[in-house]
Design a protein around this motif. Structure first.
Motif, PDB file in Angstrom:
ATOM      1  N   PHE A 470      48.697  44.589  31.439  1.00  0.00           N
ATOM      2  CA  PHE A 470      48.570  44.151  32.826  1.00  0.00           C
ATOM      3  C   PHE A 470      49.580  43.048  33.124  1.00  0.00           C
ATOM      4  CE2 PHE A 470      46.614  40.926  35.633  1.00  0.00           C
ATOM      5  CZ  PHE A 470      46.620  41.654  36.817  1.00  0.00           C
ATOM      6  N   ASP A 471      50.308  43.155  34.237  1.00  0.00           N
ATOM      7  CA  ASP A 471      51.282  42.149  34.645  1.00  0.00           C
ATOM      8  C   ASP A 471      50.600  41.151  35.580  1.00  0.00           C
ATOM      9  OD1 ASP A 471      53.369  40.599  35.404  1.00  0.00           O
ATOM     10  OD2 ASP A 471      54.566  42.207  36.321  1.00  0.00           O
ATOM     11  N   PRO A 472      50.380  39.899  35.142  1.00  0.00           N
ATOM     12  CA  PRO A 472      49.670  38.929  35.983  1.00  0.00           C
ATOM     13  C   PRO A 472      50.417  38.600  37.270  1.00  0.00           C
ATOM     14  CG  PRO A 472      50.621  37.876  34.041  1.00  0.00           C
ATOM     15  CD  PRO A 472      50.763  39.331  33.844  1.00  0.00           C
ATOM     16  N   ARG A 474      51.505  40.555  39.398  1.00  0.00           N
ATOM     17  CA  ARG A 474      51.102  41.477  40.465  1.00  0.00           C
ATOM     18  C   ARG A 474      49.792  41.070  41.133  1.00  0.00           C
ATOM     19  NH1 ARG A 474      52.364  47.521  37.989  1.00  0.00           N
ATOM     20  NH2 ARG A 474      54.621  47.207  37.638  1.00  0.00           N
ATOM     21  N   ARG A 475      48.969  40.294  40.421  1.00  0.00           N
ATOM     22  CA  ARG A 475      47.679  39.858  40.986  1.00  0.00           C
ATOM     23  C   ARG A 475      47.496  38.352  40.794  1.00  0.00           C
ATOM     24  NH1 ARG A 475      43.737  43.708  41.527  1.00  0.00           N
ATOM     25  NH2 ARG A 475      42.681  42.020  42.644  1.00  0.00           N
ATOM     26  N   PRO A 476      48.351  37.528  41.413  1.00  0.00           N
ATOM     27  CA  PRO A 476      48.234  36.067  41.218  1.00  0.00           C
ATOM     28  C   PRO A 476      46.917  35.505  41.728  1.00  0.00           C
ATOM     29  CG  PRO A 476      49.773  36.594  42.998  1.00  0.00           C
ATOM     30  CD  PRO A 476      49.464  37.875  42.307  1.00  0.00           C
ATOM     31  N   GLU A 477      46.300  36.189  42.707  1.00  0.00           N
ATOM     32  CA  GLU A 477      45.049  35.658  43.255  1.00  0.00           C
ATOM     33  C   GLU A 477      43.932  35.606  42.213  1.00  0.00           C
ATOM     34  OE1 GLU A 477      45.095  40.102  43.991  1.00  0.00           O
ATOM     35  OE2 GLU A 477      46.504  38.425  44.126  1.00  0.00           O
ATOM     36  N   LEU A 478      44.049  36.412  41.163  1.00  0.00           N
ATOM     37  CA  LEU A 478      43.022  36.387  40.118  1.00  0.00           C
ATOM     38  C   LEU A 478      43.068  35.091  39.303  1.00  0.00           C
ATOM     39  CD1 LEU A 478      43.315  40.052  38.765  1.00  0.00           C
ATOM     40  CD2 LEU A 478      41.661  39.139  40.416  1.00  0.00           C
TER      41      LEU A 478
END
Length: 745
Positions: A470-472, A474-478
């Motif tokens: 998983f590339d973090p 792409r989902r910085p809001e997590l």
């Protein structure tokens, strides 16, 4: 500017090392005593507790443990004895066994005794201050604080123990320089390290959550008593420890590492409302109290290291099974904690008094564990104007460390991309400079970086190497919420640090204020003398000339021998009065110096010749050593020769015969842009009160019929006009040293 930056970097590096210090080390002699108690089947809990509360390393460890375990103390006054009663015995045992032992395995010889400041002597000094502080506290402190007075005295020098433990060679050099210069050790520490043992001790007290009264005593026990009384009434414990420290040094119990003359106790006794009779009673019984405690710790027994080496193997065997059980239990708890959420794991690990870099260490370790990443690091920007940042790292094995990283010129520590919004971007594009300076390994081709924002700004950045598909980015809001929590905690610790630094600077400025106030008072006094001298010259010169002239005329015509003698005395006395006015004018309004390069040896030779002539000596007994013939200073030759001659004259007056010997040498610390030398006599010496007044106009310790008391005052005046300086140290009936500093061109 560069030197200041270097000193700041050294101080910061020392603080980084100090933050990694888990505990202080104890002496082998002490270890033998408590291991003997722990190894026995019928251990005496009371005896063990008394050993713990008599040793700085053990006391600090137990008080820190009591805070971590939220022990509720009577009247909220922490004490080792109460902590030992309320903490589980196994926990006390483990804490004691975790304390390191100083030079534990040098069994064939005793290197400690060869040091300028042996640890055993420093331990004796700490015990003396503790026993003395306890007795003073019974009289001068409120009931709640009395229980902490002994521990405050015992722990007042933990900063010295810490420096000796983490950088023993540097500490030995500091002690040797303090001894050579007869200086207080904290002044030499400040020069070498950028901070002294009081600040280091304060940092440790905060790190280990020691009681605030004890932390104040550690921090302020060298601060002026009047400043503490006037501005920090809550720090009364510091006054008690300061007085105990002076009494212990005066009684020559142990060694503190300071070799200057101990201060007078008068001001502190006045601040504590402590009668001198009670101080003397405490002083007289101090040696006996310290002797009992030192015997309990085994400090009076030889061969402590050899005994420790023999006992440690037996103790290790006895504790092996219990240690194995504890390791198994600890592993089980680690496995269970792996299921906790990141925030729930991170926040309890953060202590309220930790530094930002310590919080960063906790953060990277838990980030790696929770998100299953490779190596990770966090760098913290404490001050955007500084040319370096502190960085906490965790490598692929889970080992954490802290380093200092220089920020390249023209490069912002945190770029605009990471300041404006929460993003996760490629580390190589934004923070590649970090890894150009360190040995920390991270694959920049995959590494990511994210900001740790708080209150609309970012003071820290996290860099990590992802290990999942998983590339973090792409989902910085997590990750935004946990990054905000971490950033807020770091920003809070930075704010606390800034407040603490401001308090330290405020205390320092208060000390400077007193010095400036005294200098202003002296300056006003000089201005008054100048006005008086000018008025006296104007009003007295003409009448004195008339009186002298008339007396001369009458003397020439008088035939009666008695009357002629009286007229002669009138003439002599008027000349003496005129000379007084001339001396006053010379002191208050000296000529502007005409500075030029002149050889220091030539100045000294001229001053010696002038002094020899002024005292009517055939030869002056003087030794000149270490003064380089080629050494030149930039001063007014006549004024400085006169200033040195006045000092030499004062040195001769210290002897009954008035001829010496006097030693002039350069065996002292030199500073850039100046030359420093010492003038030493071995005459009657001066006490502290006399030293404080020695450079005041008209002061003299001699009885009636003395000189006018202008010699040293005039010397100081002329030296200051030439951008020089003068300081005095002395010991009654032994010697007096006047240190003179002159500028170079």
């Amino acid at each position: 500017m560069a030197k200041q930056a270097d000193k700041s970097a050294v101080a910061r590096q020392v603080e980084l090392i100090i933050r990694r210090l888990g505990s202080l080390s104890t002496l082998p002699e002490v270890a033998v005593m408590y291991l003997g108690q722990l190894a026995g089947n019928g251990a005496d809990a009371a005896a063990l507790n008394e050993i713990i509360e008599s040793d700085p390393a053990l006391t600090a460890r137990i008080l820190a443990l009591a805070h971590d375990k939220a022990v509720a103390f009577t009247d909220e006054a922490p004490s080792v004895s109460e902590a030992a009663l309320k903490l589980p015995a196994a926990m006390i045992r483990d804490a004691v066994l975790s304390v390191k032992v100083f030079q534990a395995f040098d069994a064939d010889f005793d290197p400690d005794s060869r040091r300028t400041l042996p640890r055993r002597e420093l331990a004796m000094h700490a015990l003396a201050v503790a026993c003395c502080a306890q007795q003073i506290g019974e009289i001068a402190l409120p009931a709640r604080e009395r229980r902490m007075a002994f521990s405050a005295g015992l722990l007042h020098d933990i900063g010295k123990i810490a420096i000796d433990q983490i950088m023993p060679k540097s500490f030995s050099r500091i002690v040797e320089q303090a001894k050579a210069q007869l200086s207080p050790i904290h002044a030499v520490e400040k020069k070498h390290l950028g901070l002294d043992h009081t600040i280091i001790g304060k940092r440790l007290a905060e790190k280990w959550s020691l009681p605030v009264e004890i932390a104040y005593a550690i921090w302020l026990h060298h601060t002026d008593a009047e400043i503490i009384s006037e501005n920090m009434p809550t720090a009364k414990m510091a006054l008690v420890v300061q007085l105990a420290d002076i009494i212990a040094r005066q009684n020559h119990i142990g060694l503190s590492g300071s070799f200057d003359t101990p201060e007078s106790t008068e001001a502190i006794c006045r601040a504590l409302s402590l009668p001198s009779e009670q101080v003397e009673m405490i002083r007289s019984g101090l040696e006996e109290a310290v002797g009992r405690r030192s015997q309990l710790l085994g400090l009076q027994q030889p061969g402590g290291q050899a005994a420790y080496c023999g006992l440690i193997s037996e103790t290790a065997a006895r504790l092996a099974k219990e240690h194995t059980d504890l390791s198994i239990s600890h592993t089980q708890k680690m496995v269970a904690s792996a299921q906790m959420e990141f925030v729930g794991d991170f926040l309890p690990a953060v202590k309220g008094n930790e530094a930002a870099i310590d919080v960063a260490c906790e953060l990277v370790a838990r980030w790696q564990k929770h998100y299953q990443t490779g190596p990770a690091c966090v760098y913290v920007v404490e001050d955007p104007n500084e040319a370096f940042v502190e960085m906490a790292t965790v490598d692929k094995t889970g080992r954490t460390d802290t380093v200092l990283v220089n920020v390249p010129s023209g490069t912002p520590a945190i770029g605009d991309v990471l300041q404006k919004e929460f993003v996760i971007v490629n580390a190589a594009d934004h923070v590649g400079w970090v890894f150009e300076q360190t040995d920390f390994e991270m694959d920049l081709s995959v590494a990511k970086v994210l900001p740790l924002p708080a209150c609309g700004k970012t003071s820290a950045v996290l860099i990590f190497e992802p290990r999942t598909p998983f590339d973090p980015a792409r989902r910085p809001e997590l990750f935004a919420a946990v990054a905000s929590v971490a950033g807020s905690v770091i920003e809070l610790t930075l704010t606390n640090l800034r407040h603490s630094r401001l308090a330290e600077r405020f205390a320092e400025l208060l000390g400077r204020l007193k010095t400036t106030r005294n200098e202003l008072t002296e300056a006003k006094s000089l201005a008054g003398i100048a006005e008086m001298a000018a008025g006296a010259a104007h009003e007295l010169n003409n009448p004195l000339s008339v009186i002298s002239g008339r007396a001369q005329l009458l003397q020439n015509t008088e035939t009666d021998a008695d009357k002629k003698q009286m007229l002669k005395q009138i003439q002599l006395r008027t000349r003496e009065i005129s000379q007084v006015v001339v001396d006053l004018m010379s002191f208050a309004r000296p000529a502007e110096p005409s500075a030029a390069e002149v050889g220091l040896r030539a100045l000294i030779d001229q001053a010696v010749a002038d002094t020899t002539k002024a005292h009517g000596l055939a030869a002056m007994e003087v030794e000149i050593a270490g003064i380089d013939e080629s050494c030149e200073v930039y001063v007014d030759r006549g004024q400085i020769a006169r200033a040195i001659a006045n000092i030499l004259s004062n040195s001769l007056d210290a002897y009954k015969a008035g001829s010496g010997p006097v030693r002039i040498d350069a065996a002292c610390a030199q500073s850039e842009g100046a030359v420093t030398f010492r003038i030493i006599d071995f005459g009657c010496g001066m006490d502290g009160e006399t030293i404080a007044k020695a450079c005041r106009p008209f002061f003299s310790a001699k009885p009636a019929g003395r000189k006018r008391g202008m010699g040293l005052a005039h010397s100081l005046r002329l030296l200051q006009l030439n951008k020089g300086a003068l300081s005095i140290t002395s010991e009654v009936d032994k010697s007096t040293t006047v240190t003179v500093t002159l500028p170079k061109k």
